[in-house]
Design a protein around this motif. Structure first.
Motif, PDB file in Angstrom:
ATOM      1  N   PRO A  93       0.790  -1.240   0.000  1.00  0.00           N
ATOM      2  CA  PRO A  93       0.000   0.000   0.000  1.00  0.00           C
ATOM      3  C   PRO A  93       0.820   1.287   0.000  1.00  0.00           C
ATOM      4  N   GLU A  94       2.081   1.221   0.433  1.00  0.00           N
ATOM      5  CA  GLU A  94       2.916   2.422   0.393  1.00  0.00           C
ATOM      6  C   GLU A  94       3.443   2.710  -1.011  1.00  0.00           C
ATOM      7  N   GLY A  95       3.234   1.765  -1.914  1.00  0.00           N
ATOM      8  CA  GLY A  95       3.593   1.987  -3.309  1.00  0.00           C
ATOM      9  C   GLY A  95       5.037   1.690  -3.636  1.00  0.00           C
ATOM     10  N   THR A  96       5.945   2.331  -2.964  1.00  0.00           N
ATOM     11  CA  THR A  96       7.372   2.131  -3.202  1.00  0.00           C
ATOM     12  C   THR A  96       8.062   1.724  -1.904  1.00  0.00           C
ATOM     13  N   ARG A  97       9.261   1.198  -2.047  1.00  0.00           N
ATOM     14  CA  ARG A  97      10.007   0.751  -0.876  1.00  0.00           C
ATOM     15  C   ARG A  97      10.397   1.926   0.022  1.00  0.00           C
ATOM     16  N   LYS A  98      10.295   1.694   1.317  1.00  0.00           N
ATOM     17  CA  LYS A  98      10.652   2.690   2.317  1.00  0.00           C
ATOM     18  C   LYS A  98      11.766   2.149   3.208  1.00  0.00           C
ATOM     19  N   SER A  99      12.685   3.023   3.576  1.00  0.00           N
ATOM     20  CA  SER A  99      13.772   2.617   4.466  1.00  0.00           C
ATOM     21  C   SER A  99      13.236   2.329   5.859  1.00  0.00           C
ATOM     22  N   PRO A 100      13.924   1.497   6.650  1.00  0.00           N
ATOM     23  CA  PRO A 100      13.495   1.233   8.023  1.00  0.00           C
ATOM     24  C   PRO A 100      13.291   2.530   8.796  1.00  0.00           C
ATOM     25  N   GLY A 101      12.172   2.612   9.489  1.00  0.00           N
ATOM     26  CA  GLY A 101      11.840   3.814  10.234  1.00  0.00           C
ATOM     27  C   GLY A 101      11.073   4.843   9.427  1.00  0.00           C
ATOM     28  N   GLU A 102      11.036   4.662   8.110  1.00  0.00           N
ATOM     29  CA  GLU A 102      10.323   5.591   7.238  1.00  0.00           C
ATOM     30  C   GLU A 102       8.903   5.067   7.008  1.00  0.00           C
ATOM     31  N   ARG A 103       7.958   5.990   7.007  1.00  0.00           N
ATOM     32  CA  ARG A 103       6.553   5.617   6.854  1.00  0.00           C
ATOM     33  C   ARG A 103       5.943   6.381   5.691  1.00  0.00           C
ATOM     34  N   GLY A 104       5.420   5.641   4.725  1.00  0.00           N
ATOM     35  CA  GLY A 104       4.816   6.270   3.565  1.00  0.00           C
ATOM     36  C   GLY A 104       3.305   6.362   3.692  1.00  0.00           C
ATOM     37  N   LYS A 105       2.688   7.047   2.775  1.00  0.00           N
ATOM     38  CA  LYS A 105       1.234   7.141   2.730  1.00  0.00           C
ATOM     39  C   LYS A 105       0.657   5.804   2.267  1.00  0.00           C
ATOM     40  N   TYR A 106      -0.324   5.311   2.979  1.00  0.00           N
ATOM     41  CA  TYR A 106      -0.980   4.067   2.605  1.00  0.00           C
ATOM     42  C   TYR A 106      -2.077   4.381   1.583  1.00  0.00           C
ATOM     43  N   HIS A 107      -1.827   3.967   0.347  1.00  0.00           N
ATOM     44  CA  HIS A 107      -2.793   4.229  -0.706  1.00  0.00           C
ATOM     45  C   HIS A 107      -3.982   3.276  -0.577  1.00  0.00           C
ATOM     46  N   ILE A 108      -5.106   3.691  -1.102  1.00  0.00           N
ATOM     47  CA  ILE A 108      -6.369   3.016  -0.828  1.00  0.00           C
ATOM     48  C   ILE A 108      -6.636   1.810  -1.716  1.00  0.00           C
ATOM     49  N   GLY A 109      -5.809   1.568  -2.738  1.00  0.00           N
ATOM     50  CA  GLY A 109      -6.095   0.527  -3.711  1.00  0.00           C
ATOM     51  C   GLY A 109      -6.399  -0.842  -3.125  1.00  0.00           C
ATOM     52  N   GLY A 110      -5.564  -1.310  -2.202  1.00  0.00           N
ATOM     53  CA  GLY A 110      -5.774  -2.630  -1.620  1.00  0.00           C
ATOM     54  C   GLY A 110      -7.078  -2.724  -0.852  1.00  0.00           C
ATOM     55  N   ALA A 111      -7.375  -1.707  -0.056  1.00  0.00           N
ATOM     56  CA  ALA A 111      -8.632  -1.679   0.698  1.00  0.00           C
ATOM     57  C   ALA A 111      -9.821  -1.558  -0.245  1.00  0.00           C
ATOM     58  N   TRP A 112      -9.640  -0.823  -1.329  1.00  0.00           N
ATOM     59  CA  TRP A 112     -10.703  -0.651  -2.322  1.00  0.00           C
ATOM     60  C   TRP A 112     -11.038  -1.993  -2.970  1.00  0.00           C
ATOM     61  N   LEU A 113     -10.002  -2.734  -3.350  1.00  0.00           N
ATOM     62  CA  LEU A 113     -10.221  -4.055  -3.928  1.00  0.00           C
ATOM     63  C   LEU A 113     -10.911  -4.972  -2.927  1.00  0.00           C
ATOM     64  N   ALA A 114     -10.479  -4.927  -1.681  1.00  0.00           N
ATOM     65  CA  ALA A 114     -11.041  -5.802  -0.649  1.00  0.00           C
ATOM     66  C   ALA A 114     -12.524  -5.535  -0.417  1.00  0.00           C
ATOM     67  N   THR A 115     -12.888  -4.265  -0.311  1.00  0.00           N
ATOM     68  CA  THR A 115     -14.292  -3.931  -0.031  1.00  0.00           C
ATOM     69  C   THR A 115     -15.190  -4.168  -1.244  1.00  0.00           C
ATOM     70  N   HIS A 116     -14.620  -4.071  -2.446  1.00  0.00           N
ATOM     71  CA  HIS A 116     -15.425  -4.267  -3.655  1.00  0.00           C
ATOM     72  C   HIS A 116     -15.505  -5.733  -4.083  1.00  0.00           C
ATOM     73  N   THR A 117     -14.760  -6.602  -3.418  1.00  0.00           N
ATOM     74  CA  THR A 117     -14.841  -8.037  -3.699  1.00  0.00           C
ATOM     75  C   THR A 117     -15.206  -8.829  -2.439  1.00  0.00           C
ATOM     76  N   ASN A 118     -15.456  -8.109  -1.354  1.00  0.00           N
ATOM     77  CA  ASN A 118     -15.789  -8.728  -0.060  1.00  0.00           C
ATOM     78  C   ASN A 118     -14.749  -9.780   0.324  1.00  0.00           C
ATOM     79  N   THR A 119     -13.489  -9.371   0.261  1.00  0.00           N
ATOM     80  CA  THR A 119     -12.364 -10.276   0.543  1.00  0.00           C
ATOM     81  C   THR A 119     -11.613  -9.810   1.782  1.00  0.00           C
ATOM     82  N   GLN A 120     -11.207 -10.744   2.626  1.00  0.00           N
ATOM     83  CA  GLN A 120     -10.461 -10.389   3.834  1.00  0.00           C
ATOM     84  C   GLN A 120      -9.043  -9.964   3.484  1.00  0.00           C
ATOM     85  N   ILE A 121      -8.498  -9.133   4.350  1.00  0.00           N
ATOM     86  CA  ILE A 121      -7.123  -8.654   4.194  1.00  0.00           C
ATOM     87  C   ILE A 121      -6.230  -9.331   5.221  1.00  0.00           C
ATOM     88  N   VAL A 122      -5.044  -9.736   4.778  1.00  0.00           N
ATOM     89  CA  VAL A 122      -4.027 -10.270   5.683  1.00  0.00           C
ATOM     90  C   VAL A 122      -2.908  -9.236   5.780  1.00  0.00           C
TER      91      VAL A 122
END
Length: 237
Positions: free
Chosen positions: A149-178
């Motif tokens: 969900p962060e899109g690109t690799r982040k260095s340890p300790g670095e936190r990127g923006k969590y993009h909505i794509g994965g959650a969007w797919l999950a809610t539109h297919t009624n699929t659980q997230i791991v």
């Protein structure tokens, strides 16, 4: 010594990649599950080769949390390591990736045979529609879907923006997230050639059920679990 070990690992990648690209092309007539298993043999062999050459192993916590049905994996992204290791840890899967990766000679050809979900990240709403359409097809065929969900690799300790794509797919297919947290970047840094020996920690979280939830809420639940777990696993190495 670290440079020599890392160079030996890289040499193994270079030598074997064309072989498995040929395997991928020959596997085209098979169903997606069988084809994916054959292609992921390269990733499994590279995880073994990484242990032999660079003395990097991994330890998994939370295997009991893995559902028995195809799911969507949303994971921290720190390294190239997880793109290999997940193919050895989880059932056969389809990766969501930027379409440009398929344009890489030889390597991209092999990727194309692994049933990826290649999207144009700049397409906005159209990219989400394509993600749902192809993602639903992959899940119905028995493949798990892997998204960083962060899109690109982040260095340890670095936190990127969590993009909505994965959650969007999950809610539109009624699929659980791991949700998955790991600290691979401590040993195989992003864009780094030198690899340090050690044990990568992977924590697999309880499945997040998405029925009745909005994508924003699911995305927030995923981010909260992963980021809360990062200090825990980093304290163990």
């Amino acid at each position: 010594m670290l440079f020599l070990r890392s160079a030996l690992f890289f040499l193994g990648q270079v030598i074997t990649a064309p072989i498995f690209t040929l395997v991928a092309l020959l596997a085209l007539p098979f169903n997606p599950i069988t084809r994916n298993y054959l292609i992921s043999g390269w990733a499994r062999s590279m995880i073994w080769w990484l242990r032999i050459t660079c003395n990097i192993t991994h330890k998994i916590s939370g295997l009991e949390n893995m559902p028995s049905t195809p799911s969507i994996i949303l994971s921290k992204h720190q390294s190239a390591w997880e793109t290999l290791a997940f193919q050895a840890i989880f059932p056969e899967q389809s990766y969501v990736m930027k379409r440009e990766l398929l344009w890489i000679p030889i390597f991209g050809w092999g990727l194309a045979m692994s049933s990826p979900i290649a999207i144009n990240r700049s397409a906005g709403r159209e990219a989400l529609k394509k993600l749902v359409s192809i993602g639903k097809d992959r899940l119905n065929k028995g493949l798990w879907v892997v998204i960083f969900p962060e899109g690109t690799r982040k260095s340890p300790g670095e936190r990127g923006k969590y993009h909505i794509g994965g959650a969007w797919l999950a809610t539109h297919t009624n699929t659980q997230i791991v949700p998955v947290a790991h600290n691979a970047g401590e040993f195989w840094p992003k864009n780094g050639f030198i690899k340090k020996p050690g044990v990568i920690q992977i924590h697999i979280g309880p499945a997040i059920q998405t029925a009745g939830l909005k994508a924003d809420a699911v995305n927030q639940l995923t981010e909260t679990w992963i980021e809360a777990e990062m200090p825990v696993l980093n304290s163990t190495f």
